[in-house]
Design a protein around this motif. Structure first.
Motif, PDB file in Angstrom:
ATOM      1  N   SER A   1      10.703  -7.528 -10.449  1.00 18.54           N
ATOM      2  CA  SER A   1      10.064  -8.222 -11.558  1.00 18.54           C
ATOM      3  C   SER A   1      10.759  -9.542 -11.888  1.00 18.54           C
ATOM      4  N   GLN A   2      10.117 -10.312 -12.724  1.00 19.47           N
ATOM      5  CA  GLN A   2      10.709 -11.556 -13.185  1.00 19.47           C
ATOM      6  C   GLN A   2      12.003 -11.261 -13.935  1.00 19.47           C
ATOM      7  N   LYS A   3      12.020 -10.179 -14.700  1.00 25.86           N
ATOM      8  CA  LYS A   3      13.227  -9.786 -15.436  1.00 25.86           C
ATOM      9  C   LYS A   3      14.399  -9.590 -14.474  1.00 25.86           C
ATOM     10  N   GLU A   4      14.153  -8.905 -13.375  1.00 28.15           N
ATOM     11  CA  GLU A   4      15.210  -8.686 -12.384  1.00 28.15           C
ATOM     12  C   GLU A   4      15.665 -10.001 -11.761  1.00 28.15           C
ATOM     13  N   ALA A   5      14.740 -10.886 -11.511  1.00 30.93           N
ATOM     14  CA  ALA A   5      15.095 -12.201 -10.950  1.00 30.93           C
ATOM     15  C   ALA A   5      15.918 -12.997 -11.957  1.00 30.93           C
ATOM     16  N   GLU A   6      15.569 -12.907 -13.227  1.00 32.58           N
ATOM     17  CA  GLU A   6      16.316 -13.631 -14.262  1.00 32.58           C
ATOM     18  C   GLU A   6      17.730 -13.085 -14.420  1.00 32.58           C
TER      19      GLU A   6
END
Length: 72
Positions: free
Chosen positions: A63-68
């Motif tokens: 997810s974007q959260k993991e990428a962030e």
């Protein structure tokens, strides 16, 4: 496999392949060796982060959260 799993597999995008294509595009468009080296290093660090966090290296499986989290 069920229909949803089949659909996810069809949408799977191999992160390593996309990274390779990106770096190749930089090379073929005349970007400097230093720029390419820096991107390659950053992508390598990102891949190591994904491995350490046991996050799949498929664009549809993180997810974007993991990428962030990588940036913090």
């Amino acid at each position: 496999m069920d229909e949803q799993s089949d659909k996810a597999m069809d949408l799977a995008i191999d992160l390593h392949k996309e990274q390779h294509n990106f770096l190749r595009k930089l090379e073929t468009t005349g970007k400097s060796a230093n720029t390419i080296k820096n991107y390659r290093t950053d992508l390598s660090c990102f891949n190591q982060f994904l491995t350490q966090q046991k996050i799949p290296k498929n664009l549809y499986q993180f997810s974007q959260k993991e990428a962030e989290q990588f940036g913090h």
